[in-house]
Motif scaffolding. Sequence first.
Motif, PDB file in Angstrom:
ATOM      1  N   GLU A 113      -2.371  -6.696  -3.524  1.00 49.35           N
ATOM      2  CA  GLU A 113      -1.450  -5.743  -2.912  1.00 49.35           C
ATOM      3  C   GLU A 113      -0.053  -6.343  -2.768  1.00 49.35           C
ATOM      4  O   GLU A 113       0.947  -5.624  -2.810  1.00 49.35           O
ATOM      5  CB  GLU A 113      -1.966  -5.275  -1.550  1.00 49.35           C
ATOM      6  N   HIS A 164      -8.024  -8.452  -1.138  1.00 49.36           N
ATOM      7  CA  HIS A 164      -7.182  -7.585  -1.970  1.00 49.36           C
ATOM      8  C   HIS A 164      -5.744  -8.095  -1.979  1.00 49.36           C
ATOM      9  O   HIS A 164      -4.793  -7.331  -1.867  1.00 49.36           O
ATOM     10  CB  HIS A 164      -7.251  -6.136  -1.478  1.00 49.36           C
ATOM     11  N   THR A 222       1.576   1.470  -6.096  1.00 45.26           N
ATOM     12  CA  THR A 222       1.111   1.067  -4.767  1.00 45.26           C
ATOM     13  C   THR A 222      -0.365   0.715  -4.883  1.00 45.26           C
ATOM     14  O   THR A 222      -1.070   1.210  -5.769  1.00 45.26           O
ATOM     15  CB  THR A 222       1.280   2.194  -3.730  1.00 45.26           C
ATOM     16  N   TRP A 223      -0.845  -0.134  -3.995  1.00 47.40           N
ATOM     17  CA  TRP A 223      -2.249  -0.556  -4.033  1.00 47.40           C
ATOM     18  C   TRP A 223      -2.893  -0.380  -2.657  1.00 47.40           C
ATOM     19  O   TRP A 223      -2.383  -0.885  -1.663  1.00 47.40           O
ATOM     20  CB  TRP A 223      -2.379  -2.015  -4.450  1.00 47.40           C
ATOM     21  N   SER A 224      -4.027   0.333  -2.615  1.00 46.00           N
ATOM     22  CA  SER A 224      -4.723   0.575  -1.357  1.00 46.00           C
ATOM     23  C   SER A 224      -6.098  -0.075  -1.282  1.00 46.00           C
ATOM     24  O   SER A 224      -6.537  -0.482  -0.208  1.00 46.00           O
ATOM     25  CB  SER A 224      -4.899   2.086  -1.131  1.00 46.00           C
ATOM     26  N   GLY A 253       0.802  -1.212   0.000  1.00 43.81           N
ATOM     27  CA  GLY A 253       0.000   0.000   0.000  1.00 43.81           C
ATOM     28  C   GLY A 253       0.838   1.265   0.000  1.00 43.81           C
ATOM     29  O   GLY A 253       2.064   1.226   0.152  1.00 43.81           O
TER      30      GLY A 253
END
Length: 233
Positions: free
Chosen positions: A41, A38, A182-184, A10
């Motif tokens: 991520e 998720h 980035t992955w949130s 994230g």
Amino acid sequence: MKTIVICSGGLDSVSLAHMVAQEQHLTRLVSFDYGQRHRKELDFAAMCAKRLDVPHDIIDLRGIGAALTGSALTDDIDVPDGHYEEESMRVTVVPNRNAIMLAVAFGVAAANDDQAVATAVHGGDHFIYPDCRPAFTEAFERMQKAALDGYADVSLYTPFVYRTKADIVTEGARHNTPFAETWSCYKGGKTHCGRCGTCVERREAFDLANINDPTIYADPDFWVAAIAKKGLG
């Protein structure tokens, strides 16, 4: 200081990894697969480790995650839309998630002669997540000092615990964090949904930091109404 970073992939933890890489001695990234919806991520955490040229451990906690029932992150429960400071977001709590991950990370640090474990908990998490609050992180570090007494001396590094998400965006930009990598989003779709608590908080943070947000959101304008609703609450 030889430091490992707990990295989910994230915005917060990737920014922290870049900061530690420049300001300390980053030795490795540690990520956790706890059966989160998720899980994509973790691919972004792997990209971060490759970019910073450090080892990346993905630790399988899926058996533990399956036992921590009742969370929208691990069960077949819809992730709610809205801001984190709404009561509905409590369904995203995974009980003791940070406590479990930190305990494992401290063991990894001790086994590898590292001196610190860094985690990106921040002030915006305090309302919903009890194991992101200063009282927890301070008590946890004391507990780990006792647990490893005579074997290893590992500190807990939490530079964002009293800071905001916007502060993290500012620090991330200062340390050249590629935010697009980035992955949130808790929903784990093709793109960030723009509606869940993490997406709303992410979009708001870039706005407050006055830094361009490169993220592609399925619903890029939802955050405005969510923030307005929070202000009326």
